[in-house]
Each structure stands twice: as structure tokens, then as C-alpha cells.
Enzyme design. Structure first.
Site, short mmCIF file in Angstrom:
data_model
loop_
_atom_site.label_atom_id
_atom_site.label_comp_id
_atom_site.label_asym_id
_atom_site.label_seq_id
_atom_site.Cartn_x
_atom_site.Cartn_y
_atom_site.Cartn_z
N ASP A 1 -53.54 -34.42 8.47
CA ASP A 1 -54.64 -34.62 7.54
C ASP A 1 -55.68 -35.58 8.12
OD1 ASP A 1 -52.86 -33.21 6.05
OD2 ASP A 1 -52.38 -34.81 4.65
N SER B 1 -56.08 -33.52 0.61
CA SER B 1 -56.07 -34.78 1.36
C SER B 1 -57.12 -35.78 0.92
CB SER B 1 -56.23 -34.52 2.86
OG SER B 1 -55.09 -33.90 3.32
N SER B 2 -57.21 -35.99 -0.38
CA SER B 2 -58.13 -37.03 -0.83
C SER B 2 -57.68 -38.39 -0.31
CB SER B 2 -58.20 -37.05 -2.36
OG SER B 2 -56.93 -37.20 -2.91
N GLU C 1 -50.37 -44.95 5.25
CA GLU C 1 -49.60 -44.10 4.32
C GLU C 1 -48.10 -44.38 4.47
OE1 GLU C 1 -50.62 -40.69 2.63
OE2 GLU C 1 -52.64 -40.47 3.46
N GLY D 1 -53.79 -31.14 -2.83
CA GLY D 1 -53.40 -30.81 -1.46
C GLY D 1 -54.58 -30.70 -0.53
C1 GLA Z 1 -49.08 -33.37 3.80
C2 GLA Z 1 -48.95 -34.39 4.92
C3 GLA Z 1 -49.23 -33.74 6.29
C4 GLA Z 1 -48.43 -32.46 6.48
C5 GLA Z 1 -48.54 -31.57 5.25
C6 GLA Z 1 -47.62 -30.38 5.33
O1 GLA Z 1 -50.40 -32.96 3.67
O2 GLA Z 1 -49.84 -35.45 4.73
O3 GLA Z 1 -48.96 -34.67 7.32
O4 GLA Z 1 -47.10 -32.75 6.80
O5 GLA Z 1 -48.25 -32.25 4.05
O6 GLA Z 1 -48.00 -29.56 6.39
#
Ligand code: GLA
Length: 383
Positions: free
Chosen positions: A169, A124-125, A158, A122
């Protein structure tokens, strides 16, 4: 994986001096699942990051990419029809297709990348990979794309592979600023940097080391649920453009909403409000309140939005026995990954250790913890 290792690996596979890109992962302090609902979020770029070394190859159509972490190489042919790639390859293919769809002119190039951002945690790699890769191409081919445009292309990539994510992200990865969180309005992309001065406190991530299947489909399902509710609410009151125009009075008259959708909307309304409260709490150093907001956010994510999982709930519950923890919640899309914890400095190590030990005893899963520092967003490094 540091920049010297990536440069050395590049030199052993390719020739010439590459452009070096550093693309960080991100945390999100509060404002979860609000981005695709045109709400507010509060992310920041962190010191876990990816390095990408990239250079033109002189070949017209061939893009060679090497993942140092996976020890895998792939050749992509520009303009070729898509192939069923998975993992990192699918992101690269989607980016190349997205750029082609936007008529960006490019020629062959080589890339080696490696990262210390844990995958599936979680942090964001994937946004780091996409934003880093596009930023590198932007540098190589002089497209002069803005940070926002790069973030939006990364988001579109994505979407191409079926993850209908919001922009949080990618925005954080591009716009991060050292020692600041970003309060972002996902409707018009206006934003404010808020200094993160935590004084005697730190942010600690604890990785549940759980990654559930079906994350993308559950995520997309939440998005659909909110969009459906929005459509129905617009019939009640046409002035409503996004969920943030909805008020509690609207919801009292909304017995036409499916109870599940109603819970989702209630969560989004409350979470948007919490982002604004967090902003005030940080500016006035009211850390107790900041912690309480994290707990409230977790409750909503778990009970109303239903994107937590037993392991994340346990990680958060365990903190409640600890004097040193002011607040905690699951972070990111959910169904696994990390919790984010606001912890007092004194006794920090013992506190985190106790939580991790109990988590392991109860789940048989070994967790990991990370102290993160807040850093700048994507940088092109001149060597
Ligand atoms: C992931 C998605 C984001 C966001 C989060 C939840 O990280 O990539 O865009 O929606 O979940 O907040």
C-alpha cells in the site's frame, strides 16, 4: 474534501502559508497477501486522495493535528511517552515515535488533513495518511528521504500499532504513476510500470460496506501461518529463502504442514503466478484472460487463504450472471471492503446497478460503487 477547503481550514486554525501534500489511495489489480510473503503485487494509486496542509509552528515540541473529516483536533508532545490513542491519532503518534526512533530531528508543526478515500473500504486510507504525513514532514524538515524510505517508515508505523502489513500500500501511494499499474517485486523492491490501457473496459470498485471486527488479528494470523510453513519447508530444503522459492514438488512432499497452512502456501504460489500472467495479459490486451485471473484470485482468497466474507463472495458471484463483467475479486486485506471488477463500457451503468440492487436485496446493506482513474503517487503541491 478538496485542496481549497483544506487550505481555508488551515488558515482558520493556524497562521502562515502551509506546505500542501496530496496523498492518494490505491487499488490492487492482483497479487493479494503476497507482499509480506516476498512475492509480487500489482497496485496503482487512484483519484481518491487526501490533502494535508502542514507548516512549522516555531514551537519546539508541540505537534497540532486536525482531522477535518472527523472534526477532531489533537496535540502531540514530541518525546512524550505513548498514550492509548485510536483511529487516526494512533497513526500520527506511531509515525512520530518511529521518526524519533530513527533520530530524525524535528520541531513543532501544525497540520490539517481531509480525504475522500472511504475508510475501511480497502483503498488504503491509512497508507495515504501515513505516507502523506511523513512526506510533508520530509518537505518541512529537509530530510531528503526517498520514496521507498517514506513507504518503509509508514509501514513501520503501522507495525507499531499492531497491523503487521506488507509494503504494497505504502509503495503504491508513493510510487503511483498516472495510467499505469506497478508490478512490484516485494523481495527486492524492483518494479515495472505497466500501462493500463483497458480500451473498451473499466475498473469499477463496489464497496460491500462491510467491515468485520478482528481484521487485524485475522490478517496477522495469515502472516504467521505462512511464516510457520516457510520455516518447516526450509527444513525440508534449506535453499528455500522465501515462499516463492517453494515449488509444487516441495508441497507434494510436505505432509508435515498443517492442512490449513498448506492451503495458504498453495494460494501464495498461485497468486504470484497470476501476477505474472496478468502482466502478459495486459501487455497483449487479452482482457478476457485478465478477467479470468481475477475470478481465480477471488476463488483462492475465499477458499484457500480464507480472507473473504459472505458479502464479498456474493458481490463476486452476482457478476457471473452479467455478460458485461469479465472478472471480479475481493480487493485488499479482506473480510469486507471492496470488490474490483473489470467491466465492458457498453451497459456499464446498468450492469453495476443490477449487481448493487441484488446485493442490497439479499443483504440489506446498501453498497456503493466507484469508477476510479489511475493517478500519480504522493505530490507536494507548491501554491
Ligand atoms: C492490506 C495490507 C497490504 C497487503 C494487503 C493484502 O492492504 O496493508 O500490505 O498485505 O492487505 O494484499
Amino acid at each position: 474534501m478538496n485542496k481549497h477547503q483544506i487550505l481555508a481550514e488551515y488558515a482558520s486554525y493556524f497562521t502562515g502559508t502551509p506546505l500542501l501534500v496530496n496523498a492518494p489511495g490505491r487499488i490492487n489489480l492482483i497479487g493479494e497477501h503476497t507482499d509480506y510473503n516476498h512475492g509480487f503485487v500489482m497496485p496503482a494509486a487512484i483519484d481518491k486522495s487526501m490533502f494535508l496542509a502542514m507548516n512549522k509552528s516555531g514551537k519546539p515540541n508541540t505537534v497540532k493535528v486536525r482531522s477535518s473529516d472527523y472534526d477532531q483536533d489533537e496535540t502531540f508532545n514530541l518525546g512524550a511517552s505513548s498514550r492509548p490513542f485510536n483511529s487516526w491519532r494512533s497513526y500520527i503518534q506511531a509515525i512520530l515515535q518511529e521518526l524519533e526512533a530513527r533520530s530524525k530531528s524535528l520541531s513543532g508543526f501544525n497540520c490539517v488533513f481531509g480525504s475522500d478515500i472511504p475508510v475501511g473500504a480497502g483503498m488504503s486510507s491509512s497508507a495515504a495518511l501515513c505516507c502523506g504525513f511523513i512526506s510533508g514532514m520530509n518537505g518541512l524538515f529537509n530530510w531528503e528521504l526517498s520514496k521507498l524510505e517514506i513507504a518503509q517508515i509508514a509501514q513501520a508505523a503501522e507495525h507499531r500499532i499492531g497491523a503487521h502489513v506488507g509494503l504494497m500500500d505504502q509503495f503504491a501511494v508513493m510510487h503511483g504513476k498516472k495510467d499505469h499499474v506497478i508490478q512490484l517485486d516485494c523481495l527486492d523492491h524492483s518494479y515495472e510500470y505497466i500501462p493500463l490501457e483497458l480500451k473498451d473496459h473499466s475498473l469499477v470498485l463496489i464497496n460491500s460496506n462491510v467491515k468485520h471486527e478482528l481484521v487485524d488479528s485475522e490478517y496477522n494470523d495469515r502472516r504467521v501461518s505462512c511464516e510457520k510453513a516457510l520455516n518447516q519447508l526450509q527444513q525440508l530444503r534449506p535453499e528455500i529463502n522465501t515462499l516463492r522459492d517453494v515449488n509444487m514438488a516441495d508441497l507434494q512432499n510436505a505432509d508435515f504442514l498443517h492442512p490449513t497452512d498448506l492451503k495458504r502456501v498453495q494460494f501464495v504460489l498461485h497468486e504470484n503466478h497470476r501476477v505474472k500472467q496478468m502482466s502478459k495479459a495486459l501487455k497483449q490486451s487479452r482482457f478476457q484472460e485478465a478477467g479470468e485471473l481475477l475470478y481465480q484470485s477471488h476463488w483462492g482468497l475465499s477458499q484457500e487463504y480464507q480472507v473473504s466474507c459472505p458479502e464479498l463472495d456474493l458481490l463476486v458471484d452476482l457478476t457471473k450472471q452479467e455478460q458485461g463483467v469479465l472478472g471480479a475479486r475481493m480487493m485488499g486485506g479482506g473480510f469486507g471492503g471492496c470488490s474490483i471488477n473489470l467491466v465492458r463500457h457498453d451497459e456499464l451503468d446498468n450492469t453495476i446497478l443490477r449487481i448493487m440492487e441484488q446485493y442490497e436485496q439479499q443483504t440489506n446493506i446498501t453498497p456503493e460503487s466507484y469508477m476510479v482513474s489511475i493517478e500519480d503517487g504522493v505530490k507536494l503541491i507548491e501554491e
